[in-house]
Design an enzyme around this catalytic site. Structure first.
Site: not given
Length: 140
Positions: A63, A90-91, A93, A109
């Site tokens: 973010e 999350h895929v 570690s 936009g």
């Protein structure tokens, strides 16, 4: 953009003083026509109890980089930028080293912006993929 790259990164990094970005040691390291890259060290400060990078720290990184990218690519003199929705998968570690977040604009936009943020480790392996929606609110 390339002639202003160093100045843009300098301004982005300076804006992190006394914020969560400074606490997490997020550093903005690259910028281009439609992207921004930040990096964050993986230490015990951002670990969950079992010694791997906390998913919340990855979302905070995503973010931060996505919102800062919106700030760069919109007229920040006229608008406040706010994140209004974020999702993360999350895929992989990570226990140590650095992670890198690259925010790439999907939709730019006037009011809302959509960003894809891929977080990778030092071996350029995907760790997390995030989607961030930001909104530009006019300053009054």
């Amino acid at each position: 953009m390339s002639g202003h790259k160093d100045k843009i990164l300098e301004v982005c990094n300076a804006s992190s003083k006394n914020t969560m970005m400074e606490t997490l040691e997020i550093e903005y390291i690259d910028v281009g026509e439609n992207f921004l890259v930040g990096k964050m060290p993986v230490t015990s400060k951002v670990h969950q109890p079992d010694g791997v990078l906390h998913g919340g720290a990855m979302v905070a990184l995503a973010e931060s980089v996505g919102s800062t990218a919106s700030y760069i690519f919109l007229n920040a003199q006229e608008y406040y930028i706010r994140g209004i929705e974020i999702s993360a998968n999350h895929v992989k570690s990570v226990k140590e080293g650095f992670v890198f977040a690259k925010a790439v604009v999907v939709h730019r936009g006037r009011t809302t912006q959509l960003w894809e943020i891929k977080i990778t480790n030092e071996a350029n392996e995907l760790v997390s993929i995030c989607k961030l929606t930001t909104i530009a609110l006019p300053k009054k």
